[in-house]
Motif scaffolding. Structure first.
Motif, PDB file in Angstrom:
ATOM      1  N   GLU A  92     100.958  36.188 -21.718  1.00 35.07           N
ATOM      2  CA  GLU A  92      99.827  36.930 -22.277  1.00 35.07           C
ATOM      3  C   GLU A  92      99.663  38.189 -21.429  1.00 35.07           C
ATOM      4  N   LYS A  93      99.198  39.259 -22.029  1.00 34.89           N
ATOM      5  CA  LYS A  93      98.900  40.467 -21.263  1.00 34.89           C
ATOM      6  C   LYS A  93      97.518  40.288 -20.655  1.00 34.89           C
ATOM      7  N   ASP A  94      97.475  39.630 -19.471  1.00 35.07           N
ATOM      8  CA  ASP A  94      96.203  39.261 -18.863  1.00 35.07           C
ATOM      9  C   ASP A  94      95.564  40.411 -18.090  1.00 35.07           C
ATOM     10  N   ASP A  95      96.379  41.387 -17.695  1.00 34.15           N
ATOM     11  CA  ASP A  95      95.905  42.487 -16.870  1.00 34.15           C
ATOM     12  C   ASP A  95      96.539  43.767 -17.386  1.00 34.15           C
ATOM     13  N   PRO A  96      95.747  44.777 -17.713  1.00 33.42           N
ATOM     14  CA  PRO A  96      96.332  46.014 -18.244  1.00 33.42           C
ATOM     15  C   PRO A  96      97.280  46.698 -17.262  1.00 33.42           C
ATOM     16  N   ASP A  97      97.116  46.406 -15.973  1.00 28.76           N
ATOM     17  CA  ASP A  97      97.984  46.997 -14.952  1.00 28.76           C
ATOM     18  C   ASP A  97      99.103  46.042 -14.514  1.00 28.76           C
TER      19      ASP A  97
END
Length: 429
Positions: free
Chosen positions: A117-122
């Motif tokens: 999952e893309k849990d953190d935009p960075d």
């Protein structure tokens, strides 16, 4: 490798095993299936000389799983340079990843941004998942040490190792004061509660300054109920001792040696003080988790490190407490101990109720004193593959045709390790 090169690499070693295990053809067949499977399906040599190992049916490399997957190959690595370098290449890649993000648990083969999952935009494009688990930083040190001690190999000790070791110590110190000093947060939107952390990603409140290291997640990748995960702190004690020796004997770095040694003693004292609680039925036992304020979670999880795996990991537990804990773990008082017509053993909140894990069965066997009992457990593992003749994650204790994960390389490695243990193959720790 994703071919059949294991047949050539392991030819001499497997010939030796076949002679020793000739009286157990069914167990031998499954061993060969499991042992060859990892090299043939999960291992890739990279152009830079490192080794990338996927976990099985998920196309990412876990720091924990990859170390466990290749650990049983240390035995043939003693006499096989190619296998030695395969394992050393994995260690180099693990420490390369740790230098990228010491809080991540799983990584991509290339920096393409793939993720659970893309849990953190960075989130770094190398990172598949960024769940902080103490054991993710312990396993690479363990594998590096065991390879060195059992084969003499030192090519795993490159500059990334030293840089990564310093980063691991820095993170462990920071997470002893998680509430005050840590910037780590993990939030997963629209997920199960065990897949994210409470309090806006901080996790449940813990008491700082106990000496224990905070962990956001368990080796199952499920969120901790209480942030001080005792089996993982036990594992940290062991590998900090390994790091202390590596710095003293190989790197000749007295400062890092002293730092590892001090932290080892600090965490050990904390486990023995904060990680035990008195029970009416079993006496004093080790808890699975605590918050440092006096709350305890009494259970065990199939994934290693676990309380059942204390001896397997090499933790110097207090004898009576360890024995009391084992009695508790292998009883119905442990909420994740299941017993049915097919098997009995420890499962996990990560899988359905009444599902036993082959990993936990292997750990039970590896920590048994009796060879007869080890063989009994090994046979039970072989009889619960639903005819697939490889290990699974969890299976129903009443019906092994109901199972999770068709292809789980870590479980195959644990069957292989117990099989080898039965026939006298044990690593120097």
């Amino acid at each position: 490798m994703k071919d059949n090169r294991s047949n050539d690499l392991l030819k001499d070693f497997l010939g030796e095993i076949r002679e020793k295990a000739a009286d157990f053809p069914e167990l031998l067949e499954i061993f060969e299936n499991c042992y060859n499977n990892t090299l043939n399906t999960t291992v890739r040599r990279m152009e830079d000389g490192t080794t990338h190992v996927i976990t099985g049916d998920i196309p990412a490399m876990w720091l924990r799983d990859s170390a466990a997957q290749l650990r049983p190959y240390i035995f043939p690595a003693k006499n096989n340079e190619e296998i030695r370098e395969l394992i050393a290449g994995l260690v180099r890649r693990q420490f390369f990843y740790i230098c990228i993000d010491g809080y991540a648990n799983a990584f991509n083969e290339k920096p393409d941004g793939s993720c659970w999952e893309k849990d953190d935009p960075d989130q770094d494009p190398w990172v598949w998942e960024r769940k902080f688990e103490i054991d993710s930083l312990c396993y690479p040190i363990q594998l590096a040490y065991l390879l060195w001690k059992n084969t003499g190999c030192i090519t795993q000790f490159d500059e990334s190792f030293q840089k990564g070791a310093k980063r691991i110590l820095e993170i462990f110190h920071t997470e002893q004061y998680h509430e005050e000093n840590s910037s780590y947060r993990f939030r997963r939107q629209n997920s199960y509660f065990q897949d994210t952390l409470s309090r806006d990603g901080r996790g449940a409140l813990v008491k700082s300054g106990t000496g224990l290291i905070w962990s956001g997640f368990r080796p199952s990748d499920d969120a901790c109920t209480y942030g001080y995960l005792i089996p993982s702190n036990m594992f940290a004690v062991v590998v900090l001792g390994y790091l202390e020796e590596i710095e003293r004997e190989y790197w000749k770095d007295p400062e890092l040696e002293k730092e590892a040694g001090r932290l080892k003693e600090q965490v050990y004292r904390a486990v023995e003080k904060e990680g035990k609680t008195l029970t009416e039925e079993f006496g004093m036992i080790y808890a699975y988790e605590t918050d440092g304020f006096g709350m305890y979670n009494l259970m065990d999880d199939a994934n290693v490190p676990s309380l059942l795996a204390m001896d397997y990991l090499g933790y110097p537990a207090e004898k009576e407490t360890k024995e009391n804990t084992r009695r508790f773990l292998l009883s119905s008082a442990n909420p994740y101990y299941f017993k049915g017509k097919k098997a009995s053993g420890i499962g996990s909140p990560h899988t359905p109720s009444d599902y036993i894990w082959h990993i936990a069965m292997a750990v039970e066997g590896l920590t048994e004193a009796s060879r007869e009992r080890k063989i009994e457990i090994l046979k039970n593992m072989a009889d619960t593959t639903a005819g697939k003749k490889v290990m699974h994650e969890g299976f129903c204790c009443e019906d092994d045709s109901r199972y999770t994960r068709e292809w789980f390389s870590w479980a195959n490695a644990m069957y292989s390790e117990l099989f080898l243990d039965v026939f006298g193959y044990r690593l120097k720790k």
